[in-house]
Design a protein around this motif. Structure first.
Motif, PDB file in Angstrom:
ATOM      1  N   VAL A 318     116.831  98.917  42.406  1.00 39.90           N
ATOM      2  CA  VAL A 318     116.439  97.915  43.391  1.00 39.90           C
ATOM      3  C   VAL A 318     116.912  98.386  44.759  1.00 39.90           C
ATOM      4  CG1 VAL A 318     116.779  95.540  44.172  1.00 39.90           C
ATOM      5  CG2 VAL A 318     116.538  96.034  41.722  1.00 39.90           C
ATOM      6  N   VAL A 320     116.753  97.672  48.964  1.00 34.28           N
ATOM      7  CA  VAL A 320     116.431  96.776  50.068  1.00 34.28           C
ATOM      8  C   VAL A 320     116.735  97.532  51.357  1.00 34.28           C
ATOM      9  CG1 VAL A 320     117.042  94.618  51.221  1.00 34.28           C
ATOM     10  CG2 VAL A 320     116.899  94.686  48.720  1.00 34.28           C
ATOM     11  N   ARG A 333     122.347 100.947  33.475  1.00 32.95           N
ATOM     12  CA  ARG A 333     122.686  99.867  34.385  1.00 32.95           C
ATOM     13  C   ARG A 333     121.672  99.763  35.515  1.00 32.95           C
ATOM     14  NH1 ARG A 333     128.210 100.555  36.565  1.00 32.95           N
ATOM     15  NH2 ARG A 333     127.125 102.281  37.547  1.00 32.95           N
ATOM     16  N   VAL A 334     121.715  98.643  36.213  1.00 32.29           N
ATOM     17  CA  VAL A 334     120.849  98.478  37.365  1.00 32.29           C
ATOM     18  C   VAL A 334     121.550  99.060  38.587  1.00 32.29           C
ATOM     19  CG1 VAL A 334     119.920  96.753  38.950  1.00 32.29           C
ATOM     20  CG2 VAL A 334     119.521  96.543  36.502  1.00 32.29           C
ATOM     21  N   VAL A 335     120.809  99.863  39.346  1.00 30.88           N
ATOM     22  CA  VAL A 335     121.333 100.478  40.560  1.00 30.88           C
ATOM     23  C   VAL A 335     120.705  99.777  41.753  1.00 30.88           C
ATOM     24  CG1 VAL A 335     121.433 102.594  41.941  1.00 30.88           C
ATOM     25  CG2 VAL A 335     121.638 102.713  39.437  1.00 30.88           C
ATOM     26  N   THR A 336     121.528  99.236  42.639  1.00 29.25           N
ATOM     27  CA  THR A 336     120.992  98.575  43.825  1.00 29.25           C
ATOM     28  C   THR A 336     121.497  99.288  45.066  1.00 29.25           C
ATOM     29  OG1 THR A 336     122.798  96.980  44.111  1.00 29.25           O
ATOM     30  CG2 THR A 336     121.046  96.382  42.581  1.00 29.25           C
ATOM     31  N   LEU A 338     121.355  99.053  49.381  1.00 32.60           N
ATOM     32  CA  LEU A 338     121.044  98.215  50.540  1.00 32.60           C
ATOM     33  C   LEU A 338     121.324  98.975  51.827  1.00 32.60           C
ATOM     34  CD1 LEU A 338     120.550  95.446  52.028  1.00 32.60           C
ATOM     35  CD2 LEU A 338     122.990  94.994  51.685  1.00 32.60           C
TER      36      LEU A 338
ATOM     37  N   TRP B  30     128.432  90.157  45.411  1.00 32.76           N
ATOM     38  CA  TRP B  30     127.770  90.691  44.236  1.00 32.76           C
ATOM     39  C   TRP B  30     127.859  92.210  44.286  1.00 32.76           C
ATOM     40  CZ3 TRP B  30     124.013  94.132  43.019  1.00 32.76           C
ATOM     41  CH2 TRP B  30     123.512  94.074  41.722  1.00 32.76           C
ATOM     42  N   ASP B 347     131.089  99.170  41.503  1.00 31.81           N
ATOM     43  CA  ASP B 347     130.646  99.706  40.223  1.00 31.81           C
ATOM     44  C   ASP B 347     131.113  98.788  39.097  1.00 31.81           C
ATOM     45  OD1 ASP B 347     129.509 101.840  38.676  1.00 31.81           O
ATOM     46  OD2 ASP B 347     131.554 102.276  38.032  1.00 31.81           O
ATOM     47  N   THR B 348     130.185  98.040  38.525  1.00 33.19           N
ATOM     48  CA  THR B 348     130.527  97.131  37.421  1.00 33.19           C
ATOM     49  C   THR B 348     129.789  97.580  36.166  1.00 33.19           C
ATOM     50  OG1 THR B 348     128.730  95.527  37.694  1.00 33.19           O
ATOM     51  CG2 THR B 348     130.648  95.295  39.165  1.00 33.19           C
ATOM     52  N   ASP B 350     127.432  96.473  34.299  1.00 32.04           N
ATOM     53  CA  ASP B 350     125.980  96.370  34.168  1.00 32.04           C
ATOM     54  C   ASP B 350     125.213  96.511  35.473  1.00 32.04           C
ATOM     55  OD1 ASP B 350     126.879  94.024  35.192  1.00 32.04           O
ATOM     56  OD2 ASP B 350     125.628  92.731  33.952  1.00 32.04           O
ATOM     57  N   ALA B 351     125.901  96.638  36.593  1.00 26.92           N
ATOM     58  CA  ALA B 351     125.191  96.750  37.869  1.00 26.92           C
ATOM     59  C   ALA B 351     126.038  97.498  38.883  1.00 26.92           C
ATOM     60  CB  ALA B 351     124.841  95.361  38.407  1.00 26.92           C
ATOM     61  N   LEU B 352     125.328  98.245  39.704  1.00 28.10           N
ATOM     62  CA  LEU B 352     125.972  99.063  40.737  1.00 28.10           C
ATOM     63  C   LEU B 352     125.392  98.668  42.086  1.00 28.10           C
ATOM     64  CD1 LEU B 352     127.496 101.717  41.657  1.00 28.10           C
ATOM     65  CD2 LEU B 352     125.325 102.883  41.243  1.00 28.10           C
ATOM     66  N   LEU B 353     126.258  98.574  43.096  1.00 29.02           N
ATOM     67  CA  LEU B 353     125.802  98.342  44.462  1.00 29.02           C
ATOM     68  C   LEU B 353     126.261  99.486  45.349  1.00 29.02           C
ATOM     69  CD1 LEU B 353     124.706  96.544  46.852  1.00 29.02           C
ATOM     70  CD2 LEU B 353     127.049  95.685  47.040  1.00 29.02           C
ATOM     71  N   VAL B 363     124.407  91.660  51.655  1.00 33.93           N
ATOM     72  CA  VAL B 363     124.389  91.892  50.213  1.00 33.93           C
ATOM     73  C   VAL B 363     123.672  90.753  49.488  1.00 33.93           C
ATOM     74  CG1 VAL B 363     125.870  92.058  48.164  1.00 33.93           C
ATOM     75  CG2 VAL B 363     126.365  93.448  50.166  1.00 33.93           C
ATOM     76  N   ASP B 365     120.957  89.643  50.216  1.00 35.52           N
ATOM     77  CA  ASP B 365     119.534  90.007  50.125  1.00 35.52           C
ATOM     78  C   ASP B 365     119.231  90.739  48.821  1.00 35.52           C
ATOM     79  OD1 ASP B 365     119.418  88.946  52.620  1.00 35.52           O
ATOM     80  OD2 ASP B 365     119.114  90.838  53.680  1.00 35.52           O
ATOM     81  N   ILE B 366     120.200  91.479  48.322  1.00 31.57           N
ATOM     82  CA  ILE B 366     120.032  92.133  47.026  1.00 31.57           C
ATOM     83  C   ILE B 366     119.951  91.070  45.930  1.00 31.57           C
ATOM     84  CG2 ILE B 366     121.258  93.500  45.274  1.00 31.57           C
ATOM     85  CD1 ILE B 366     120.176  95.414  47.170  1.00 31.57           C
ATOM     86  N   GLU B 369     116.601  89.585  46.025  1.00 32.48           N
ATOM     87  CA  GLU B 369     115.616  90.514  45.466  1.00 32.48           C
ATOM     88  C   GLU B 369     115.687  90.524  43.937  1.00 32.48           C
ATOM     89  OE1 GLU B 369     113.291  92.173  47.012  1.00 32.48           O
ATOM     90  OE2 GLU B 369     112.592  93.433  45.352  1.00 32.48           O
ATOM     91  N   LEU B 370     116.889  90.534  43.402  1.00 33.79           N
ATOM     92  CA  LEU B 370     117.045  90.536  41.942  1.00 33.79           C
ATOM     93  C   LEU B 370     116.471  89.255  41.342  1.00 33.79           C
ATOM     94  CD1 LEU B 370     120.664  91.993  41.681  1.00 33.79           C
ATOM     95  CD2 LEU B 370     118.581  93.106  40.887  1.00 33.79           C
ATOM     96  N   ARG B 373     112.802  89.398  41.196  1.00 32.67           N
ATOM     97  CA  ARG B 373     112.315  90.285  40.131  1.00 32.67           C
ATOM     98  C   ARG B 373     112.606  89.731  38.742  1.00 32.67           C
ATOM     99  NH1 ARG B 373     113.071  96.639  41.420  1.00 32.67           N
ATOM    100  NH2 ARG B 373     112.663  96.594  43.652  1.00 32.67           N
ATOM    101  N   MET B 375     115.550  89.202  37.413  1.00 31.49           N
ATOM    102  CA  MET B 375     116.725  89.829  36.785  1.00 31.49           C
ATOM    103  C   MET B 375     117.930  88.885  36.872  1.00 31.49           C
ATOM    104  SD  MET B 375     115.880  93.542  38.466  1.00 31.49           S
ATOM    105  CE  MET B 375     116.618  94.774  37.400  1.00 31.49           C
ATOM    106  N   LEU B 378     121.692  89.331  35.836  1.00 37.95           N
ATOM    107  CA  LEU B 378     122.653  90.108  36.625  1.00 37.95           C
ATOM    108  C   LEU B 378     123.303  89.281  37.727  1.00 37.95           C
ATOM    109  CD1 LEU B 378     120.639  93.416  37.045  1.00 37.95           C
ATOM    110  CD2 LEU B 378     122.612  93.037  35.576  1.00 37.95           C
TER     111      LEU B 378
END
Lengths: 379, 379
Positions: A318, A320, A333-336, A338, B30, B347-348, B350-353, B363, B365-366, B369-370, B373, B375, B378
């Protein structure tokens, strides 16, 4: 007419064997490429086939399944065997330790010489990406034809940009050989040039990229080696004689560790070119050595209109306000992302890399840093 | 003398109850903060205590363990109870759905009024970070003194920079009340200002940040609410009367969903300030609402000489040519960063930012977006 030619040229090449050296750490592709699972074992183009599988797919029409020999490190034999079940066990040559490309290709040449006599071999690295099956086959066929005449043949890749990441082949006069119409004498090989020199090379139209593809009769290669590097030649001959006997392991243990580490370019191609014994066949297919995550990006389809690329499941990425990123979501895992452009994110189960496309060549510095910190389990 | 005063001032405050509203999604944090595990449940300072635990630690010396009431969403009751085992079950008020701060604090006030009569309450959000225990306690003690006189008291945080992320309290004349020497009348509250206005506020010396800390007699708060928002007041009174009876769930189900969603600032503080009924006690302690990963960085010690910050195990973060990054390694994996400055990597499992400190406020906004979609798992 074209259809007929194509049909003719799709036949196997008699007495031709393909050698696939499968080595190299691929540290610029860390954390995707690891010492235990190097670059050639990965599908880096999203094709569903690893690089070594794609190399096999490409060469089998020319050499046949039984005509392919893979040379790889002992640590990778099981993985290669699993990915290429069609390879006979005897055609999977395990190196006890890395000794660079001359030893790898020379070993295959010497073993094939023992088994089959003076056949022609072509060496094709396991970790390159090639687009254009017909052009590739055409170049190999011409190369084999020239090799039969006693030349060491290299395939020169059309230089599409003034790259400083590759060595170049300087081509000279046409060879004028029937069946190898496009072959030319090689004036010389060059090391990776600086940007100005690369630009100048390109302007002349006489330079092509050196992809390390060599086609030669085994006798020609081994004779050149005997002249240029007699000790290495003798060692490889000794090992090859023992290879298909019960003494293989004993001889390998005794001789292999002492073999000189040298690239085939330096050991044979360059000195033989100086003596006029090397020719180049132009390869007009798409080629990349996938050296880093930036060149990986060029091989992937765009994941969105911003030019971002994803190797893997694009649905788990994802972005943005982010353009031009290269993402490898390889951990599930989901990679976001921004607000970062041209960023590289490689997400694996035990290690994450965040960098930029401009820094892609420096990823090896991370590997160095991890080694210095004693985090070998990640390499 | 100072030692003697300090000793005196460490006693519990009679008839004082602390209310901890534990709500808010914390979407700017997040993927660390999730709807199922919001900001206040996390240790965001590396202290070993979550934000709500630190809030509890801070207020217990003043209110005692039995004098603390937490108001939180029904989904978080178990987690809060696990983190704060010292809280009596009856002091953990579960909201069936979010109804903003007036309903949360009003519910606590009304329930405490039923149980204990006209006590003083102080409201302290579960997700703020405060440094300076003595200053905090001193401010609360003064606030309680002023609240006893019938004022709605707010604690004004010393504005250390012209922030546009907070509302401001405009203070006026001193109250002149013994035991609350530093208390001043509040001229008014402001919304988050633009940068120029914030700069102007700072220059006057009359403005402080509004941290949403209110201290008041329950009768005073509820009377103001009855005047300003009679329907909301009636609903809360009805629920409070049923709270400690077998009818609680039934009444909650009937009344709660219809309660007006409004912040205590708009419902009570602002109109009452206009009428002269609000005072401010300056809080000279360090304060942050940890609104995003950039403000999180300010609370963490430097992990290296480049100013990089790590929340978690700094040994699992490897940076090469990267300064000023904020990294939260919360998946057990190694995070490596090459050639990017001021980057944020969270870095978690199930999800990475991946973003930048400058984009920290976006953030959310992510998260948007999720959600778009689908999701939701998450979030």
């Amino acid at each position: 007419m074209l259809r007929g030619m194509s049909s003719t040229s799709s036949a196997r090449v008699p007495n031709f064997y393909a050698v696939i050296p499968a080595g190299g750490a691929g540290t610029r592709l860390w954390p995707l490429s690891r010492s235990g699972a190097p670059k050639f074992l990965h599908d880096l183009t999203g094709s569903g086939r690893s690089l070594i599988q794609a190399t096999m797919d490409r060469i089998v029409p020319l050499a046949g399944e039984s005509g392919v020999v893979v040379v790889t490190g002992v640590a990778h034999v099981d993985a290669v065997s699993a990915q290429l079940p069609e390879i006979d066990a005897q055609n999977l040559l395990a190196e006890p330790s890395p000794r660079d490309s001359m030893a790898a290709i020379g070993l295959a040449a010497a073993v094939l010489s023992e088994r089959h006599g003076d056949v022609v071999i072509g060496s094709f690295a396991a970790d390159q990406v090639i687009a254009g099956k017909e052009s590739f086959e055409q170049a190999v066929r011409e190369g084999v034809r020239a090799a039969e005449e006693g030349y060491v043949v290299t395939i020169g890749i059309a230089a599409s940009r003034p790259s400083t990441a590759f060595g170049y082949i300087h081509s000279g006069e046409p060879l004028g050989l029937e069946g190898a119409q496009s072959a030319r004498h090689v004036v010389g090989f060059t090391e990776k040039p600086d940007a100005t020199t690369a630009q100048r090379y390109l302007a002349t139209g006489e330079y092509r990229w050196n992809a390390g593809m060599f086609i030669t009769r085994v006798s020609v290669l081994l004779d050149h080696l005997a002249t240029q590097r007699p000790t290495l030649h003798a060692g490889l001959r000794t090992i090859a004689k023992a290879w298909d006997t019960p003494e293989r392991d004993e001889v390998l243990a005794e001789v292999w560790p002492g073999l000189e580490k040298i690239a085939i370019d330096h050991a044979v191609a360059e000195p033989v070119a100086d003596a006029g014994g090397v020719v180049v066949v132009p390869g007009n297919f798409g080629w990349d050595d996938v050296g880093d995550f930036n060149s990986l990006a060029a091989l992937l389809p765009a994941a969105d209109e911003s030019g971002s690329k994803v190797l893997g499941d694009a649905g788990s990425v994802v972005r943005v306000q982010s353009a031009g990123s290269v993402v490898v979501p390889a951990s599930g895992r989901v990679v976001t992302i921004l607000g970062l452009d041209d960023v590289v994110v490689v997400d694996t189960p035990d290690a994450l890399l965040v960098t930029t496309r401009a820094r892609a060549q420096q990823v090896k510095d991370i590997v160095t840093e991890l080694r210095e910190r004693g985090m070998e389990e990640l390499l």
